[in-house]
Design a protein around this motif. Structure first.
Motif, short mmCIF file in Angstrom:
data_model
loop_
_atom_site.label_atom_id
_atom_site.label_comp_id
_atom_site.label_asym_id
_atom_site.label_seq_id
_atom_site.Cartn_x
_atom_site.Cartn_y
_atom_site.Cartn_z
N GLU A 1 -28.85 84.30 -105.37
CA GLU A 1 -28.25 84.36 -104.04
C GLU A 1 -27.70 85.75 -103.81
O GLU A 1 -27.20 86.40 -104.72
CB GLU A 1 -27.10 83.35 -103.94
N ALA A 2 -27.79 86.20 -102.57
CA ALA A 2 -27.18 87.46 -102.17
C ALA A 2 -25.81 87.13 -101.58
O ALA A 2 -25.69 86.29 -100.70
CB ALA A 2 -28.04 88.18 -101.14
N VAL A 3 -24.77 87.79 -102.09
CA VAL A 3 -23.40 87.45 -101.71
C VAL A 3 -22.65 88.71 -101.32
O VAL A 3 -22.74 89.74 -101.98
CB VAL A 3 -22.67 86.77 -102.90
N LEU A 4 -21.89 88.61 -100.23
CA LEU A 4 -20.92 89.65 -99.86
C LEU A 4 -19.58 89.17 -100.40
O LEU A 4 -19.17 88.03 -100.13
CB LEU A 4 -20.84 89.83 -98.35
N LYS A 5 -18.90 90.02 -101.14
CA LYS A 5 -17.68 89.57 -101.79
C LYS A 5 -16.54 90.53 -101.50
O LYS A 5 -16.66 91.73 -101.65
CB LYS A 5 -17.92 89.45 -103.30
N GLY A 6 -15.45 89.97 -101.09
CA GLY A 6 -14.21 90.70 -100.85
C GLY A 6 -13.11 89.73 -101.15
O GLY A 6 -13.11 89.07 -102.19
N ASN A 7 -12.17 89.58 -100.22
CA ASN A 7 -11.15 88.52 -100.38
C ASN A 7 -11.81 87.15 -100.28
O ASN A 7 -11.31 86.19 -100.84
CB ASN A 7 -10.08 88.65 -99.30
N LYS A 8 -12.92 87.09 -99.56
CA LYS A 8 -13.71 85.88 -99.46
C LYS A 8 -15.13 86.21 -99.87
O LYS A 8 -15.50 87.38 -99.93
CB LYS A 8 -13.73 85.35 -98.02
N GLU A 9 -15.93 85.18 -100.14
CA GLU A 9 -17.35 85.38 -100.44
C GLU A 9 -18.18 84.81 -99.30
O GLU A 9 -17.85 83.76 -98.77
CB GLU A 9 -17.74 84.66 -101.74
N TYR A 10 -19.26 85.53 -98.96
CA TYR A 10 -20.17 85.09 -97.93
C TYR A 10 -21.58 85.15 -98.48
O TYR A 10 -22.01 86.18 -99.00
CB TYR A 10 -20.08 85.99 -96.68
N LEU A 11 -22.29 84.04 -98.38
CA LEU A 11 -23.67 83.95 -98.84
C LEU A 11 -24.56 84.51 -97.75
O LEU A 11 -24.48 84.10 -96.59
CB LEU A 11 -24.04 82.49 -99.14
N ILE A 12 -25.43 85.46 -98.11
CA ILE A 12 -26.38 86.03 -97.15
C ILE A 12 -27.61 85.14 -97.16
O ILE A 12 -28.23 84.96 -98.21
CB ILE A 12 -26.75 87.47 -97.53
N LYS A 13 -27.93 84.57 -96.02
CA LYS A 13 -29.08 83.66 -95.92
C LYS A 13 -30.20 84.28 -95.15
O LYS A 13 -30.01 85.10 -94.31
CB LYS A 13 -28.64 82.35 -95.26
#
Length: 72
Positions: free
Chosen positions: A60-72
């Motif tokens: 999975e491609a993920v953007l991570k900071g204070n929260k994580e977001y899955l790149i779809k």
């Protein structure tokens, strides 16, 4: 940035006794080996290309900071 990650993934596959090549990833992105090599040198992958590679590798491609977001 992502090009370094691709290199690391290829190296990890080799260490695990698996074969993964830039040519194979170029095929996933429907481009020539030379075009893929140019992307690696310039590190000009799009988010869509990152997701295609991740999907191919069952990752999975993920953007991570204070929260994580899955790149779809």
């Amino acid at each position: 940035m992502f090009a370094n990650t691709v290199k690391e993934i290829i190296d990890d596959f080799k260490r695990d006794g698996k074969n993964l090549t830039q040519n194979e990833l170029a095929n996933v992105l429907e481009m020539t080996k030379q075009s893929f090599s140019n992307k690696m040198q310039r590190d000009t992958f799009t988010a869509e290309e990152v997701v295609k590679i991740a999907d191919y590798l069952n990752m999975e491609a993920v953007l991570k900071g204070n929260k994580e977001y899955l790149i779809k």
